[in-house]
Write an enzyme that holds these catalytic residues in place. Structure first.
Site, mmCIF file in Angstrom:
data_model
loop_
_atom_site.group_PDB
_atom_site.id
_atom_site.type_symbol
_atom_site.label_atom_id
_atom_site.label_comp_id
_atom_site.label_asym_id
_atom_site.label_seq_id
_atom_site.Cartn_x
_atom_site.Cartn_y
_atom_site.Cartn_z
ATOM 1 N N GLU A 43 -70.764 62.033 50.933
ATOM 2 C CA GLU A 43 -70.414 60.737 50.355
ATOM 3 C C GLU A 43 -71.075 59.611 51.142
ATOM 4 O O GLU A 43 -71.379 59.768 52.335
ATOM 5 C CB GLU A 43 -68.874 60.583 50.393
ATOM 6 C CG GLU A 43 -68.370 59.285 49.795
ATOM 7 C CD GLU A 43 -66.864 59.288 49.543
ATOM 8 O OE1 GLU A 43 -66.166 60.221 50.000
ATOM 9 O OE2 GLU A 43 -66.392 58.335 48.876
ATOM 10 N N ASN B 39 -63.744 60.435 39.917
ATOM 11 C CA ASN B 39 -63.137 61.059 41.093
ATOM 12 C C ASN B 39 -61.750 60.476 41.332
ATOM 13 O O ASN B 39 -61.567 59.258 41.234
ATOM 14 C CB ASN B 39 -64.021 60.776 42.327
ATOM 15 C CG ASN B 39 -63.347 61.154 43.629
ATOM 16 O OD1 ASN B 39 -63.279 62.334 43.970
ATOM 17 N ND2 ASN B 39 -62.840 60.171 44.372
ATOM 18 N N GLU B 40 -60.796 61.328 41.612
ATOM 19 C CA GLU B 40 -59.434 60.869 41.939
ATOM 20 C C GLU B 40 -59.021 59.706 41.046
ATOM 21 O O GLU B 40 -58.659 58.618 41.524
ATOM 22 C CB GLU B 40 -59.310 60.537 43.432
ATOM 23 C CG GLU B 40 -59.552 61.763 44.291
ATOM 24 C CD GLU B 40 -59.100 61.640 45.747
ATOM 25 O OE1 GLU B 40 -58.769 60.537 46.204
ATOM 26 O OE2 GLU B 40 -59.089 62.685 46.424
ATOM 27 N N TYR C 130 -56.260 68.429 50.942
ATOM 28 C CA TYR C 130 -56.656 68.352 52.348
ATOM 29 C C TYR C 130 -55.588 68.973 53.241
ATOM 30 O O TYR C 130 -54.393 68.878 52.952
ATOM 31 C CB TYR C 130 -56.863 66.890 52.762
ATOM 32 C CG TYR C 130 -58.173 66.324 52.259
ATOM 33 C CD1 TYR C 130 -59.348 66.522 52.956
ATOM 34 C CD2 TYR C 130 -58.237 65.601 51.072
ATOM 35 C CE1 TYR C 130 -60.564 66.017 52.504
ATOM 36 C CE2 TYR C 130 -59.446 65.094 50.604
ATOM 37 C CZ TYR C 130 -60.610 65.303 51.328
ATOM 38 O OH TYR C 130 -61.800 64.811 50.873
ATOM 39 N N GLU D 209 -62.764 68.934 46.901
ATOM 40 C CA GLU D 209 -62.552 68.322 48.221
ATOM 41 C C GLU D 209 -61.492 69.132 48.942
ATOM 42 O O GLU D 209 -60.366 69.273 48.434
ATOM 43 C CB GLU D 209 -62.104 66.853 48.095
ATOM 44 C CG GLU D 209 -63.215 65.942 47.609
ATOM 45 C CD GLU D 209 -62.863 64.460 47.656
ATOM 46 O OE1 GLU D 209 -61.980 64.071 48.451
ATOM 47 O OE2 GLU D 209 -63.484 63.709 46.885
ATOM 48 N N GLN E 149 -66.501 66.838 54.819
ATOM 49 C CA GLN E 149 -67.787 66.625 54.195
ATOM 50 C C GLN E 149 -68.856 67.215 55.100
ATOM 51 O O GLN E 149 -68.555 67.531 56.240
ATOM 52 C CB GLN E 149 -68.021 65.150 53.959
ATOM 53 C CG GLN E 149 -66.964 64.507 53.056
ATOM 54 C CD GLN E 149 -67.317 63.079 52.604
ATOM 55 O OE1 GLN E 149 -68.381 62.558 52.858
ATOM 56 N NE2 GLN E 149 -66.354 62.427 51.931
HETATM 57 O O1 AHR Z 1 -63.377 62.643 51.489
HETATM 58 C C1 AHR Z 1 -62.847 61.381 51.723
HETATM 59 C C2 AHR Z 1 -62.102 60.825 50.526
HETATM 60 O O2 AHR Z 1 -60.979 61.606 50.274
HETATM 61 C C3 AHR Z 1 -62.828 60.845 49.219
HETATM 62 O O3 AHR Z 1 -63.685 59.760 49.061
HETATM 63 C C4 AHR Z 1 -61.725 60.772 48.225
HETATM 64 O O4 AHR Z 1 -62.046 61.384 47.004
HETATM 65 C C5 AHR Z 1 -60.568 61.468 48.938
HETATM 66 O O5 AHR Z 1 -59.414 60.742 48.877
#
Ligand code: AHR
Length: 503
Positions: free
Chosen positions: A27, A174-175, A250, A306, A355
């Site tokens: 990103e 995204n999101e 995450y 992600e 990432q």
């Molecule tokens: O990876 C960091 C961020 O985490 C991304 O930009 C977003 O999609 C997520 O909240």
């Protein structure tokens, strides 16, 4: 020390493990693109058109199958036309999500496609739904993939690229439930149908459109999308404007406000992390089961685009840059995820770690001053596991159960076969207790067995420019033949791969 009995049937192939489960994400965030992948043509660091060659070389060893770009949250404020043409004429913008820094758009579409070519990876482009327009996304697809003559083709050619590129993976925002527009599931579904419709297939380029999916356990989001994507019941027929849904999860061991430190943690924090990581299996299972209700033929893919650890940023660094260290604990989070991915390979078609460079659970960290590059423990897990890419999964059964600590299984395994070779991955998540795995190999014989181990004196160990190999794979000699198969010794907090030829 615990002992685990495991049965591995070498001749019963399960679903194919797509190489795309080993996908990546880059990103415009902190030093991922600028300073990480891209240093510009004038840099002293050897580069090709501004792309760091040492980073490319290190990543080529991982067989990266795809790279997601330009975000993340950034994707929904990115206007691709700002990133084409002569660099000095590209407009600047503010990256409001990540550090409020100026973005000069020097890394744009052509640079990204050049990076993918250097890596040998397929592009996965996330289009802008949040602040873009349907036409803007439609034009981008035309610019990239159309041949012959058209307004966007002429623009591409004027910018020096004659042939269209091949692009398969295309994200519809995204999101969308958060930074991508704060929509509710119904609103986004309507947007996805519209954007997906006008993201056209040009010539023989077939897009695989990925709708912005749920945040961790938001099953309502998945259900709303699935309901809208086809006709219900036996006549279920997915519509051609979306081929997959994404999911983001995450590993956060602390709270959102205080996520914990990457290198300063105790045993309790370690187990909290492993429990948070292991939760990915419940999430994938439940989202998949929901999808099965609407799509029993499993034609719609699930894409975990992600995943990874998220710690507090390293002291003294920009809080908006999400720069964190990476220890042996992160390596175990990665190996545990891969075992889960292999088990769910039928529905899970892609996964992208967040990432690749300098952000969150990165493969590579680069020093902002010296430019020195360090490979992280997580990098080594990707490298040791790359033999699973496009292999047939093999089921590993543990009839006597697994050792546990506070309900968490502390040994994790998965296996696959490809081209007459078998690869077994084994993780011991226990902080301070060794384990022996008695592998009962059935349906075949393994010859020329070799093994490698990734471990460290302490879970907190990590690599730095001064000690780049503090955590690095080494040959593992504690694998012995037994009448039933193999005994694999797993030291505390270790990751081991065992490879052999089917004789
Ligand atoms: O990876 C960091 C961020 O985490 C991304 O930009 C977003 O999609 C997520 O909240």
């Amino acid at each position: 020390m615990s002992s685990v009995a495991a049965v591995l049937n070498l001749d019963v192939e399960g679903p194919r493990i797509s190489r795309h489960l080993y996908g990546h994400f880059a990103e415009h965030l902190g030093r991922c693109i600028y300073g990480g992948f891209y240093v510009g043509e004038d840099s002293d660091i050897p580069n090709a058109g501004g792309i760091r060659l040492d980073v490319v070389e290190a990543l080529r060893a991982l067989n990266i199958p795809n790279l997601r770009w330009p975000g993340g949250c950034f994707a929904d404020e990115y206007h691709w036309m700002d990133g084409i043409g002569p660099k000095e004429r590209r407009p600047k913008m503010v990256n409001t999500h990540w550090g409020n820094v100026e973005e000069n758009n020097h890394f744009g579409t052509h640079e990204f496609m050049a990076l993918c070519e250097l890596l040998g990876a397929e592009p996965y482009i996330s289009g802008n739904v949040g602040s873009g327009t349907v036409k803007e996304m439609s034009d981008w697809v035309e610019y990239l993939t159309r041949d012959g003559d058209s307004p966007m083709v002429r623009l591409r050619k004027a910018n020096g690229r004659e042939e269209p590129w091949r692009v398969t993976y295309w994200g519809l925002g995204n999101e969308a439930w958060g930074c991508g527009g704060n929509m509710n599931a119904g609103q986004y579904t309507a947007e996805a149908r519209k954007y997906g419709t006008y993201a056209r297939d040009h010539g023989d380029n077939r897009l695989y459109r990925i709708a912005a999916g749920a945040n961790s356990d938001d099953y309502t989001w998945t259900e709303t999308l699935m309901k809208s994507l086809g006709t219900l019941g036996c006549a279920y027929r997915p519509q051609p404007y979306v081929q997959a849904l994404s999911l983001h999860y995450y590993t956060i061991a602390g709270t959102w406000q205080d996520k914990g430190d990457a290198t300063v943690f105790d045993t309790g924090d370690h187990y909290a992390t492993m429990a948070a990581a292991a939760r990915v299996e419940e999430l994938i299972t439940r989202h998949s089961t929901l999808m099965d209700c609407y799509d029993p033929g499993r034609t719609v893919g699930l894409v975990l685009d992600e995943w990874g650890t998220w710690w507090n940023v390293e002291p003294g660094t920009n809080p908006g840059f999400l720069y964190q260290q990476n220890t042996m604990r992160d390596a175990l989070v990665a190996s545990l995820h891969f075992d889960v991915f292999h088990r769910h390979a039928e529905r899970l078609v892609m996964a992208n770690i967040a990432q690749t460079v300098n952000v969150l659970q990165a493969m590579i960290l680069t020093d902002p001053e010296s430019g020195a590059l360090v490979l992280t423990p997580t990098y080594h897990v990707f490298e040791m596991n790359k033999g699973h890419q496009d292999a047939a999964s093999l089921r590993v059964d543990t009839p006597g159960g697994l050792p546990t600590r506070d309900g968490l299984a502390t040994v994790s395994m998965s296996a696959s076969r490809k081209d007459g070779r078998v690869l077994v991955s084994l993780s011991n998540l226990h902080a301070d207790q060794d384990a022996d795995v008695e592998l009962d190999l059935r349906g075949g014989v393994l010859a020329d067995v070799t093994a490698r181990i990734l471990t460290a004196g302490k879970l907190q160990e990590h690599n730095t420019p001064e000690a780049p190999e503090a955590v690095a794979p080494r040959p593992h000699t504690q694998v012995t033949a037994t009448p039933a198969g193999l005994r694999v010794h797993l030291p505390a907090h270790s990751f081991v791969t065992v490879e052999g030829r089917l004789a």
